[in-house]
Structure formats: C-alpha cells, structure tokens
Scaffold this motif. Sequence first.
Motif, PDB file in Angstrom:
ATOM      1  N   GLY A 111       0.817  -1.210   0.000  1.00 46.02           N
ATOM      2  CA  GLY A 111       0.000   0.000   0.000  1.00 46.02           C
ATOM      3  C   GLY A 111       0.845   1.251   0.000  1.00 46.02           C
ATOM      4  N   ALA A 112       0.247   2.366   0.423  1.00 45.11           N
ATOM      5  CA  ALA A 112       0.922   3.674   0.417  1.00 45.11           C
ATOM      6  C   ALA A 112       1.506   3.977  -0.970  1.00 45.11           C
ATOM      7  CB  ALA A 112       2.002   3.744   1.502  1.00 45.11           C
ATOM      8  N   LEU A 169       3.587   5.766   9.352  1.00 42.69           N
ATOM      9  CA  LEU A 169       4.534   5.918   8.243  1.00 42.69           C
ATOM     10  C   LEU A 169       5.481   7.089   8.485  1.00 42.69           C
ATOM     11  CD1 LEU A 169       2.303   5.204   5.116  1.00 42.69           C
ATOM     12  CD2 LEU A 169       3.615   3.630   6.544  1.00 42.69           C
ATOM     13  N   ARG A 170       6.671   6.937   7.967  1.00 43.65           N
ATOM     14  CA  ARG A 170       7.712   7.959   8.069  1.00 43.65           C
ATOM     15  C   ARG A 170       7.804   8.730   6.759  1.00 43.65           C
ATOM     16  NH1 ARG A 170      10.958   7.686  12.402  1.00 43.65           N
ATOM     17  NH2 ARG A 170      10.638   5.901  13.790  1.00 43.65           N
ATOM     18  N   GLY A 179      10.259  13.937  -7.765  1.00 45.39           N
ATOM     19  CA  GLY A 179      10.498  12.534  -8.060  1.00 45.39           C
ATOM     20  C   GLY A 179       9.319  11.662  -7.665  1.00 45.39           C
ATOM     21  N   ASP A 180       9.579  10.360  -7.483  1.00 44.61           N
ATOM     22  CA  ASP A 180       8.542   9.377  -7.170  1.00 44.61           C
ATOM     23  C   ASP A 180       8.241   9.413  -5.676  1.00 44.61           C
ATOM     24  OD1 ASP A 180       6.761   7.329  -7.321  1.00 44.61           O
ATOM     25  OD2 ASP A 180       8.256   5.746  -7.621  1.00 44.61           O
ATOM     26  N   VAL A 181       7.531  10.458  -5.259  1.00 46.92           N
ATOM     27  CA  VAL A 181       7.228  10.673  -3.845  1.00 46.92           C
ATOM     28  C   VAL A 181       5.885  10.027  -3.515  1.00 46.92           C
ATOM     29  CG1 VAL A 181       6.778  12.413  -2.074  1.00 46.92           C
ATOM     30  CG2 VAL A 181       8.534  12.823  -3.809  1.00 46.92           C
ATOM     31  N   HIS A 182       5.803   9.380  -2.360  1.00 44.75           N
ATOM     32  CA  HIS A 182       4.565   8.729  -1.920  1.00 44.75           C
ATOM     33  C   HIS A 182       3.822   9.663  -0.966  1.00 44.75           C
ATOM     34  CE1 HIS A 182       5.721   4.836  -3.670  1.00 44.75           C
ATOM     35  NE2 HIS A 182       6.945   5.157  -3.294  1.00 44.75           N
ATOM     36  N   ALA A 183       2.582   9.983  -1.324  1.00 42.51           N
ATOM     37  CA  ALA A 183       1.825  10.974  -0.564  1.00 42.51           C
ATOM     38  C   ALA A 183       1.591  10.557   0.884  1.00 42.51           C
ATOM     39  CB  ALA A 183       0.480  11.223  -1.252  1.00 42.51           C
ATOM     40  N   ALA A 184       1.389   9.254   1.117  1.00 44.78           N
ATOM     41  CA  ALA A 184       1.050   8.788   2.468  1.00 44.78           C
ATOM     42  C   ALA A 184       2.285   8.614   3.355  1.00 44.78           C
ATOM     43  CB  ALA A 184       0.297   7.468   2.386  1.00 44.78           C
ATOM     44  N   GLY A 185       3.456   8.622   2.731  1.00 42.77           N
ATOM     45  CA  GLY A 185       4.688   8.394   3.484  1.00 42.77           C
ATOM     46  C   GLY A 185       5.489   7.273   2.857  1.00 42.77           C
TER      47      GLY A 185
END
Length: 319
Positions: free
Chosen positions: A92-93, A128-129, A140-146
């Motif tokens: 996930g995330a 999440l951190r 870049g490929d950043v994950h919104a949830a952490g």
Amino acid sequence: MHTASDHPTPSLRWCVAGAAWMIAAAWPAVAASAPLQVMACEPEWAALVTELAGDNAQVYRATNALQDPHRIEARPSLIAAARRADLLVCTGAELEAGWLPILLQQAGNPRIQPGRPGHFMATDQVPLRNVPKALDRAHGDVHAAGNPHIQTDPRNIELVARALVQRLSAIDPPRAETYRARTTDFLLRWGQATTRWTQQAAPLKGLPVVVQHDGFPYLEAWLGLRQVATLEPKPGVEASSAHLAGVISQLAQQPARMVLRAAYNDGRSADWLAQRTGLPVVVLPYTVGGNEQAGNLFALFDDTVARLLNAAATPPVSP
C-alpha cells in the motif's frame, strides 16, 4: 526509533478488528475444505501469511525479491491470480500504484476491491515515516502517504501480523482459532528474535550510511543508523555523474561507513561511488528471497543484521 506514541493504540486496533468482523457478516464464506486463496503483492507479505495461516492458505506471490515493486506489469498470470483470490495482501501507500489498480480492474474480483474485507494494505497498520509536506512530481517518485518500505523494521512486521490475523479470521471464520493460535506462536518467536537482533545490532547505532534509494528509513530508525547521503537525486531518479560527484564532495564533509542498496537495485551507482571512496557496498536482501540466506522472515533479519555488522567491522579501504 519508534516510540510508544508511534504505534496504533490498542483501542484503535480493536476498533479496526471489530469493523472487520462486522463486515465479514456479509462476506461469502470460504468453503471449509478449500484453502483460503491469498494473493500477496510482495514476498514479505506472502511469507507472513504463510506463518499465520500455514496450509490453510494457498499463497500466490505477485513479485519476487529481485523485482522493483514500484514497476510491475499487470500480466495475465497476475490477473488470473487476482481473479480467484479471497484476500489481497499488499504494502500500500502507493508502492503498487503503477500496476495494482489496473490489476484489480482487469480481474474484476469484488472480494479484493478497495474497501472490501479482502483488500488488506500493510501500511495501514503502521505509522509511516517521511510523509511529504507538499506533493510535487518535480520531487520525483514521492509517496503521498509516506515512505512505504516498512518491512525493514521487524517491529512493523509484528504490527502487521496482529492486524492480518484479524482479517484472516474475519474472512475465514471456521479457521479463526487456528489462525490465532499460529499467530500467538509466531509473535512469541518473533518477539524473541527481535530482541536478539536489536541487541546484536547495538554497535551500529549512530553509524553514518549512504543509501542508493530512500528505502531504509524504518531500518535506520530501528537500528539508529544515520543517513548522510542518497545516490538517487530524487526518489526513483537515476543518479547522474554530476550528482554522484556532488555526493563525493558531501562525504568529504560528512564521512560515511558504508553504502546500502537493496538486492533489486541496479548496482552501478553504488559501485561507482565505492571505487572512488573505498566505502563497502552492502547489498541487503530487503525482503524474503533477496539472497540465498534470506529464505524466510527470520532469516531475512538474521542476514540483514549480519551483513551490516560485517561491513561495520571491515576497515576502510583506500580507493
């Protein structure tokens, strides 16, 4: 390092479990004689389901340890596995954002769609951190949830296991007692092993490291490693020569002891840096099956800690 406040409270976990049980009341029962069909997106969750369910679940693993889980093709074999699954277990995330939505759409299996009991995301069970303050594709490929790479901290595996047994029991009530008994046994052994790994890794606290991809924040938090540089200029973006030259200049001010990369990462950037700095490159299995030694969840952390300790004990080599 995690603190007590980092983790979901017991009351929250029980509320989630209670909701799962209520949802299960409207869920088609799994045939008593048939094993539960589980599709796991990553090897660590396939291994965890096997620990908790044993022969009561038939587990299909969608990826292997040498594949980048960000970038998978929704091929026909995956669609077929998703079509017959009773339970989907993924990180996930947004780790699987590039392929899982397509897979779910093409499989057309209502049991594992988002919001249904058969849709289980491990990152929903863990604080999440590195949650970004702002979203911009230029970063870049950043994950919104952490950061989704939670599997590198064994304490997160425990949190996921506690939630996953509730979901298994909700979907497959006739085997609920078996799932609970196996989980109790697993958590006892896992707790003992986590204590051992933590004690063994105590000399690593404060050790400065370079990482190839920003995939180790949970490992760093658990062991007290200190990340001083990243080879990728942005998440998911390959390093240029200019960026790597900048990393070398940065290391002159903030020396490191080793370069960490996952088994599935392309090793060229890490090797380039090692040739010019003398730093050892530590290739961590990252998940179950990442090397010959990491054949299950326990062996994964045995091998990870051993590799880090060996590299830390190795004297620096002049380039």
